[in-house]
Motif scaffolding. Structure first.
Motif, mmCIF file in Angstrom:
data_model
loop_
_atom_site.group_PDB
_atom_site.id
_atom_site.type_symbol
_atom_site.label_atom_id
_atom_site.label_comp_id
_atom_site.label_asym_id
_atom_site.label_seq_id
_atom_site.Cartn_x
_atom_site.Cartn_y
_atom_site.Cartn_z
ATOM 1 N N VAL A 99 1.090 -1.756 -0.175
ATOM 2 C CA VAL A 99 -0.014 -0.042 0.011
ATOM 3 C C VAL A 99 0.685 1.527 0.267
ATOM 4 C CG1 VAL A 99 -1.517 1.145 1.218
ATOM 5 C CG2 VAL A 99 -2.222 -1.373 1.242
ATOM 6 N N ALA A 150 -1.592 6.672 0.278
ATOM 7 C CA ALA A 150 -2.880 5.985 0.598
ATOM 8 C C ALA A 150 -2.948 5.787 2.793
ATOM 9 C CB ALA A 150 -3.292 4.882 0.606
ATOM 10 N N ARG A 206 -4.784 -8.912 -3.501
ATOM 11 C CA ARG A 206 -4.503 -9.446 -2.316
ATOM 12 C C ARG A 206 -5.043 -8.556 -0.821
ATOM 13 N NH1 ARG A 206 -0.285 -8.153 0.681
ATOM 14 N NH2 ARG A 206 -0.470 -9.618 2.060
ATOM 15 N N ASP A 253 -4.728 -6.760 2.785
ATOM 16 C CA ASP A 253 -3.322 -6.714 3.408
ATOM 17 C C ASP A 253 -4.492 -5.718 4.871
ATOM 18 O OD1 ASP A 253 -0.965 -6.599 4.563
ATOM 19 O OD2 ASP A 253 -0.615 -4.303 3.592
ATOM 20 N N GLU A 254 -3.600 -6.703 5.910
ATOM 21 C CA GLU A 254 -4.665 -5.615 7.109
ATOM 22 C C GLU A 254 -2.753 -4.534 7.270
ATOM 23 O OE1 GLU A 254 -5.107 -8.016 10.545
ATOM 24 O OE2 GLU A 254 -6.825 -6.747 10.440
ATOM 25 N N ILE A 255 -3.595 -3.676 7.728
ATOM 26 C CA ILE A 255 -3.015 -2.473 8.515
ATOM 27 C C ILE A 255 -3.481 -2.109 9.488
ATOM 28 C CG2 ILE A 255 -1.337 -0.200 7.940
ATOM 29 C CD1 ILE A 255 -1.957 -1.287 4.916
ATOM 30 N N ASP A 256 -2.852 -2.518 11.026
ATOM 31 C CA ASP A 256 -2.931 -2.056 11.914
ATOM 32 C C ASP A 256 -5.240 -1.964 12.358
ATOM 33 O OD1 ASP A 256 -3.213 -0.685 14.788
ATOM 34 O OD2 ASP A 256 -3.327 2.033 13.614
ATOM 35 N N ARG A 303 -7.227 -1.673 9.653
ATOM 36 C CA ARG A 303 -7.762 -1.833 8.273
ATOM 37 C C ARG A 303 -6.995 -2.510 7.498
ATOM 38 N NH1 ARG A 303 -7.644 4.491 9.185
ATOM 39 N NH2 ARG A 303 -9.292 4.807 7.838
ATOM 40 N N GLY A 312 -5.284 -2.665 3.751
ATOM 41 C CA GLY A 312 -5.231 -1.815 2.304
ATOM 42 C C GLY A 312 -5.273 -2.889 1.006
ATOM 43 N N LEU A 313 -5.513 -2.078 0.006
ATOM 44 C CA LEU A 313 -5.795 -3.148 -0.862
ATOM 45 C C LEU A 313 -4.992 -1.654 -1.959
ATOM 46 C CD1 LEU A 313 -9.595 -2.996 -1.384
ATOM 47 C CD2 LEU A 313 -8.504 -4.253 -0.291
ATOM 48 N N THR A 314 -3.872 -2.896 -3.033
ATOM 49 C CA THR A 314 -3.575 -1.665 -4.174
ATOM 50 C C THR A 314 -4.184 -2.291 -5.252
ATOM 51 O OG1 THR A 314 -1.951 -4.267 -3.914
ATOM 52 C CG2 THR A 314 -1.616 -2.053 -2.968
ATOM 53 N N SER A 360 -2.921 2.705 -4.221
ATOM 54 C CA SER A 360 -3.506 2.086 -3.187
ATOM 55 C C SER A 360 -4.510 2.660 -2.621
ATOM 56 C CB SER A 360 -2.894 1.539 -2.187
ATOM 57 O OG SER A 360 -0.985 2.858 -1.927
ATOM 58 N N GLY A 361 -5.081 1.974 -1.688
ATOM 59 C CA GLY A 361 -6.237 2.811 -0.333
ATOM 60 C C GLY A 361 -6.612 1.831 0.992
ATOM 61 N N ILE A 362 -6.717 2.710 1.940
ATOM 62 C CA ILE A 362 -6.515 2.012 3.301
ATOM 63 C C ILE A 362 -9.121 2.029 2.734
ATOM 64 C CG2 ILE A 362 -6.914 1.853 5.200
ATOM 65 C CD1 ILE A 362 -4.086 2.045 3.864
#
Lengths: 127, 898
Positions: free
Chosen positions: A16, A20, B211, B213-216, B218, B220-222, B232-234
């Motif tokens: 990411v 973002a 895929r 992705d978990e960030i904290d 939340r 994440g997508l790319t 990318s975005g959350i």
């Protein structure tokens, strides 16, 4: 006062983008990250230059040692981070202000954690 | 309520809990509780038994054992539905690992008002409302890596629906849908998509997210867009639009039924016979035949009923039991009202809140009430028997049931009245369960008072209830099918096979319609073979009379008794028939753009097929062949998507590649909509090297003259530049335009859609019926669709059309409008407003008077409410009775006018 963090990651970590992450408020505005084809490309000089340009803490996020896309890229990076630690210590800085992190493929979460860790280290060093 | 065993609620996608004794969902049929045998303590450990002890109706019998039944049947219909995509396919998107990655099924339950969160969309991790949601399309569809190479057809539409529902609930929600092609090809779906995107501001991004992705906490997508840029975005929540898989036990079903499956384990069928399995007498409908949504499944369901009915036509009415009722006691009905009031406990449903006995005793104080009782469960078999006995014993001639909703239970009590010789119109229900016990559960005293109000009002109305006639009308046992194309022939054949006469009217000089112009069916088979089979069967069938070069001029009458004027060879003829099937077809859209008609290198897809069929010599030197999609459809002249052009183009591209392998075929498209198993053709075309170039509406391809030839200029978003393709042949996918439906629509009073196709009575519940009774619909007259769908729809229309024919009489609902011709001034307002063509102005003597066609009347009451002289009243809802009810509400001396 906000601290400035500089990160280096490879093409296979932190999928990411930084924009973002900033937009979602997950990393501070003052965070900057350079994406390299492989962290093995990194030189000690790059790390020191980041401090020279105003970073309060610097980190490298490379692949897990045993799953590095280029076999030994992150191993090399870790070595160089080790040298950098020695140098900044000789300069009288806390050697924790430069650090190597090993991150699973494509994962961004651990990178965000790394940023937070470096922020707290930089703040601790600052006070 | 007493069941102590807590189990996971599988209906709510394991997001909630229930007990071992439960009803799956509010609309489940039958709406009665059942015991989950795998979980029940009594059945597994011989303990508990609490439910059997507490059930006041003694309805639980643990001594029941599973039984093996042997049934002798003439036909078998397979409708096992679809299965779920395996969780392992979802794992790469973080499903199972990150709680806020949910399937579309789970999201559906979350958005449901009766679901586990009562319609609040929350994250499963922290139960907070998400602010940003991403939908990922094609999870488990169009994905060979999981074995599902086909398109699941429905996910684009349901994702848009779920996104709209979520936005409706929280307008600030940010919703993004990631897709490959938006496949909203069903009737009216493209318009619905446009509305959803515009109205709710849903972001639609053409990209495949690899895929999550978990960030904290939340997600994440790319993704990479067409122009090669990485983004990318959350997001707070990710919804996986999971496709439809074959049923888990498909192979087992196939083994038992000895039928063949296709390579994806769905049932194998052919475009000409979409509902027939490989074994005679075994039919298939719904998602097991291929992924599809509700309108098509319901259509197929009717279609298989027709197939079974054809097969079993000889046995019709041989095993039916006719119910007889005693004659109506008209003398008793005419007496001074003798009202019986029955107040229902409904177990604890009503009695838990409302003081039923107090309501019962109150009823006794109302005028004309001669009997007042309370019953535990009024609707149970023995209670109904008791009520019937009491009616007889006490010579009641009006009945008030204070219980639940007349929508569900009135027919039951009406039957009881009929069984003792009372007119079924002489009952009135007061819904003290829903309107008192349930909504005022916290205020039992007020609920009891309100129950008394409702009972008083019901009794006031009951005093003025009048018996209503139960008219039935004889049916002319034949059908008229308008249109001799594939659908019309299909419908006529089915009606004829089911044993009824049928007149097939075709305006041209031969049968076949658009099928006669088609060269190959979607699966590449010879279309002429399908046509020949249909026409020869139609010609051979003694029940079918074919009228060629015949046009319908007028249709009068109503369900069961239509009379149609047709013109043929300059003469007019009258045909009497009981039902009408509209199969008037559609037509190929003829464009006036892209040099069509000016340059002989520009063809439509149908024209290309015909050329190809004659031989491949015309392809000599044709090294570059360009096809342009959506010429006419989706915006230009027609707003609808023509549904089949993408598959047709891909199919023809493959035929071209076969005829001339070294030619380059380009398909310029907006979204490739090769839904269902047609996706295989698309993949094959890509493998064969067909070039797909996407264009957008703001940069449509241009066709330019280049010397003697033509070239096509198109912007290729992948390289970001215009490219010029010298085209030796340009094929336009022109889509399907509606036929000349306006005139017929006026004759029948059948509404058209804004696109000019006939509008069905209800897209999902009555997909092949027109709002006018006795008129049915199939084929391209209903909207663009493939041969396969047309054939299924033709069967469905035939099934519905045969219902009144087989009954022989049409029962008319007693609640119809009645005109008092003494007060009618013949203004005609009612006639113009009636949506069902059920009221007409006739000459009575010298005066114009309105008259209800009771067979067509739906009892909506529009005419009565607009009549300026109050000359129209509605059976069962007379002005007097309603006024009495209102006065009773005010406590006005129990309904007697003050």
């Amino acid at each position: 006062m906000s601290v400035k963090i500089k990160g280096f990651c490879c093409n296979y970590t932190a999928s990411v983008g930084v924009e973002a992450l900033k937009e979602a408020g997950l990393v501070p505005e003052d965070f900057d990250m350079v994406r390299l084809p492989c962290t093995g490309r990194l030189e000690v000089q790059d790390l020191l230059e980041a401090f020279e340009k105003g970073a309060d803490a610097v980190f490298v996020a490379g692949c897990m040692i045993d799953t590095c896309h280029n076999m030994s890229g992150s191993k090399r990076a870790a070595k160089r981070v080790g040298y950098a630690k020695k140098i900044i210590q000789e300069l009288g800085m806390d050697q924790g202000l430069v650090e190597m992190f090993f991150v699973g493929r494509g994962e961004t979460g651990p990178v965000v954690e790394a940023v937070r860790e470096m922020v707290s280290r930089a703040e601790a060093a600052d006070s | 309520m007493y069941c102590p065993k807590v189990v996971v609620d599988t209906y709510n996608e394991r997001l909630d809990i229930t007990s071992a004794t439960h009803i799956d969902y509010a609309q489940a049929i039958p709406a009665s509780y059942y015991i989950d045998a795998k979980e029940c303590l009594r059945l597994n450990y011989e303990t508990c038994n609490l439910c059997a002890q507490t059930c006041t109706a003694k309805a639980i019998d643990f001594s029941q054992k599973p039984k093996k039944l042997k049934l002798d049947v003439g036909a078998v219909v397979l409708t096992p539905g679809f299965g779920k995509v395996d969780d392992s396919v979802l794992e790469k998107f973080g499903y199972g690992k990150y709680p806020d990655v949910v399937t579309s099924y789970e999201f559906e339950r979350l958005t449901c008002a009766s679901g586990p969160t009562e319609g609040h969309v929350v994250r499963l991790s922290d139960h907070r409302e998400p602010k940003k949601i991403a939908f990922l399309q094609c999870v488990g569809s169009r994905d060979e890596t999981c074995g599902n190479g086909y398109c699941s057809t429905v996910c684009c539409m349901y994702a848009l629906k779920e996104a709209s529902v979520a936005k409706e609930h929280d307008p600030d929600l940010d919703v993004t849908i990631f897709f490959m092609d938006v496949r909203t090809q069903g009737k009216g779906f493209d318009e619905a998509r446009k509305r959803a995107v515009e109205k709710y501001g849903i972001n639609v991004v053409r990209a495949r997210v690899p895929r999550v992705d978990e960030i904290d906490g939340r997600l994440g997508l790319t993704w990479v867009t067409d122009d090669g840029k990485s983004h990318s975005g959350i997001f707070d929540m990710v919804v996986l639009s999971v496709g439809l898989d074959a049923p888990e036990d498909a192979q087992k079903i196939a083994d038992i039924a000895k039928i063949e499956l296709n390579n994806y384990e769905f049932c194998q069928t052919t475009p000409g016979q979409p509902l027939a399995t490989s074994r005679d007498g075994i039919y298939v409908a719904g998602a097991f035949q291929g992924p599809k949504d509700i309108p098509e499944s319901v259509t197929q369901a009717s279609g298989v009923a027709a197939m079974a009915s054809e097969l079993l036509a000889e046995g019709r009415n041989t095993r039916t039991v006719t119910l007889t009722y005693p004659d109506e006691d008209t003398a008793l009905e005419a007496e001074e009202p003798r009202i019986g009031v029955f107040v229902c406990h409904c177990g604890v449903n009503i009695a838990g809140t409302v003081d039923v006995k107090a309501v019962r005793d109150y009823a006794g104080t109302l005028p004309n009430v001669v009997l007042y009782e309370d019953t535990l469960y009024s609707c149970s078999q023995d209670a109904l028997k008791t009520i019937a006995g009491k009616i007889k014993e006490n010579r009641l001639n009006r009945v008030v049931i204070a219980a639940c909703s007349p929508r569900t239970h009135e027919p039951l009590f009406q039957e009881t009245l009929r069984s003792v010789g009372l007119n079924p119109a002489l009952i009135e229900m007061a819904n003290i369960r829903d309107q008192c016990a349930w909504v005022h559960a916290q205020e039992p005293e007020a609920a009891t008072e309100k129950s008394k109000d409702l009972v008083r009002m019901a009794a006031a109305k009951a005093r003025l209830l009048e018996p209503l006639e139960q008219p039935t009308v004889d049916v002319t046992p034949s059908a008229l099918v308008i249109g001799g194309g594939a659908s019309g022939m299909g419908a006529a054949l089915s009606i004829a096979e089911q044993g009824y006469k049928c007149v097939l009217v075709e305006k041209s000089d031969k049968l076949g319609g658009n099928l006669a112009r088609l060269t190959w069916t979607m699966d590449g088979q010879d279309a002429a073979k399908v046509l020949k089979d249909l026409t020869s069967r139609v010609k051979k069938n003694k029940n079918i009379e074919v009228l060629l070069e015949t046009e319908v001029e007028a249709i009068s009458g109503y369900v069961g008794n239509f009379s149609t004027t047709v013109s043929r060879e300059g003469k007019t003829e009258i045909i009497n028939h009981g039902v009408v099937v509209l199969a008037t077809g559609g037509k190929e859209y003829k464009p006036n753009t892209y040099l069509y008609g000016e340059n002989n290198r520009v063809l439509t897809q149908l024209e290309l097929e015909q050329k190809l069929k004659r031989g491949k010599s015309f392809l000599k030197g044709a090294n570059n062949i360009v096809m342009i999609q959506c010429v006419g459809s989706r915006g230009d002249d027609m707003s609808h998507c023509s549904k089949l052009c993408c598959t047709q183009a891909v199919k023809n591209a493959l035929k071209l590649k076969e005829a001339k392998p070294d030619a380059t075929v380009y398909i310029l498209y907006r979204d490739i909509r090769t839904f269902g198993f047609y996706e295989d053709l698309y993949r094959e075309a890509r493998k064969q090297g067909v070039q797909f170039i996407r264009y957008t509406l703001d940069r449509k391809p241009e066709v330019l003259k280049a010397g003697r030839g033509i070239k096509v200029r198109v912007y290729d978003s992948l390289i970001g530049e215009d490219i010029d393709i010298p085209a030796n042949l340009l094929v336009l996918s022109t889509g399907i335009a509606p036929g000349e439906n306006e005139a017929l629509a006026k004759i029948i009073k059948a509404p058209l859609t804004s696109d000019g196709f006939f509008l069905e009575a209800h897209a999902k519940l009555r997909p092949v019926e027109v709002a006018v009774d006795g008129v049915y619909l199939c084929g391209l007259a209903h909207g663009p669709k493939s041969l396969e769908e047309c054939m299924a729809q033709a069967k469905a229309a035939a099934a519905k059309a045969v219902i009144p024919l087989a009954k022989g009489r049409v029962a008319v609902a007693p609640i119809v409008s009645r005109v008092n011709q003494d007060t009618c001034i013949g203004c005609g307002i009612c006639e113009s407003l009636c949506p069902f063509k059920a009221i007409e102005i006739v000459k009575v003597g010298k005066k114009r008077k309105a008259q209800t066609i009771t067979a067509s009347c739906k009892g909506c009451g529009i005419c009565a409410s607009h009549c300026p002289t109050l000359a129209i009243s509605m059976g069962g809802f007379t002005d007097d009775a309603i006024m009495a009810q209102i006065h009773a509400f005010a406590g006005d001396n129990c309904g007697e006018e003050a």
